[in-house]
Write an enzyme that holds these catalytic residues in place. Structure first.
Site, PDB file in Angstrom:
ATOM      1  N   GLU A 175      12.698  56.141   8.723  1.00 56.98           N
ATOM      2  CA  GLU A 175      12.628  55.495   7.356  1.00 56.98           C
ATOM      3  C   GLU A 175      12.617  56.819   6.074  1.00 56.98           C
ATOM      4  O   GLU A 175      13.318  56.828   5.278  1.00 56.98           O
ATOM      5  CB  GLU A 175      11.324  54.808   7.164  1.00 56.98           C
ATOM      6  CG  GLU A 175      11.311  54.024   5.920  1.00 56.98           C
ATOM      7  CD  GLU A 175      10.009  53.096   5.889  1.00 56.98           C
ATOM      8  OE1 GLU A 175       9.375  53.307   4.556  1.00 56.98           O
ATOM      9  OE2 GLU A 175       9.821  52.689   6.765  1.00 56.98           O
ATOM     10  N   ASP A 176      12.063  57.925   6.594  1.00 53.74           N
ATOM     11  CA  ASP A 176      11.983  58.899   5.468  1.00 53.74           C
ATOM     12  C   ASP A 176      12.724  60.347   5.734  1.00 53.74           C
ATOM     13  O   ASP A 176      12.715  61.219   5.055  1.00 53.74           O
ATOM     14  CB  ASP A 176      10.508  59.218   5.256  1.00 53.74           C
ATOM     15  CG  ASP A 176       9.712  58.019   4.712  1.00 53.74           C
ATOM     16  OD1 ASP A 176      10.488  57.081   4.039  1.00 53.74           O
ATOM     17  OD2 ASP A 176       8.502  58.091   4.685  1.00 53.74           O
TER      18      ASP A 176
END
Length: 167
Positions: free
Chosen positions: A55-56
């Site tokens: 996600e990051d």
């Protein structure tokens, strides 16, 4: 298979230069989540270390598999990864269908809910996030064994133990 120490190094490199909302190096968050999951074995601890990597960061599930991360760990990371266009409530319901993913998200929620982390945020953001995390617990906690939740909370956020015993 990668060792837990090797996965920790991967998480450290992947999150290098990132900080959380309070300005703390982001790797401290994933390490705290992993610490709460260590009693459940190395695969869950690895998933805790990597839970935000897709996600990051620039990492993908395919890249994680190619790096030697066990398939079950990658599947757990994918299960807790936010997908654009998916409502948060839907994401939580999906996570709650997998007992191991549920534990990963409970550990993440517990660390995100720590009063010492929230204290660094502006009051309006702190209140908004507290409500979001409480709502998430209302979905996640019924899907998990209370003893498992307590095991995580004792490590990650003992302040939530009272909430667990009053539910």
């Amino acid at each position: 298979m990668k060792t837990l120490a090797e996965v920790d190094e991967l998480a450290d490199r992947a999150h290098a230069g990132q900080v959380d909302k309070a300005g703390v190096p982001y790797v401290a968050h994933v390490r705290a989540v992993a610490a709460g999951l260590e009693p459940f074995g190395p695969h869950l601890a690895m998933a805790g270390l990597l839970h935000d990597v897709i996600e990051d960061t620039g990492w993908t599930a395919e890249r994680l598999r190619a790096a030697g991360i066990p398939a079950r760990v990658v599947a757990l990371v994918e299960a807790v990864t936010h997908h654009p266009g998916t409502a948060y409530e839907e994401k939580l319901r999906r996570i709650a269908e997998d007992p191991d993913a549920t534990l990963v998200k409970i550990a993440d929620n517990a660390h995100n809910s720590r009063a010492d982390r929230a204290a660094a945020l502006p009051p309006a953001q702190r209140e908004r996030l507290a409500a979001k995390y409480r709502a998430a617990r209302a979905v996640l906690w019924p899907a998990a064994d209370p003893g498992d939740i307590a095991t995580i909370l004792r490590v990650v956020n003992p302040g939530l133990l009272r909430e667990l015993t009053t539910r």
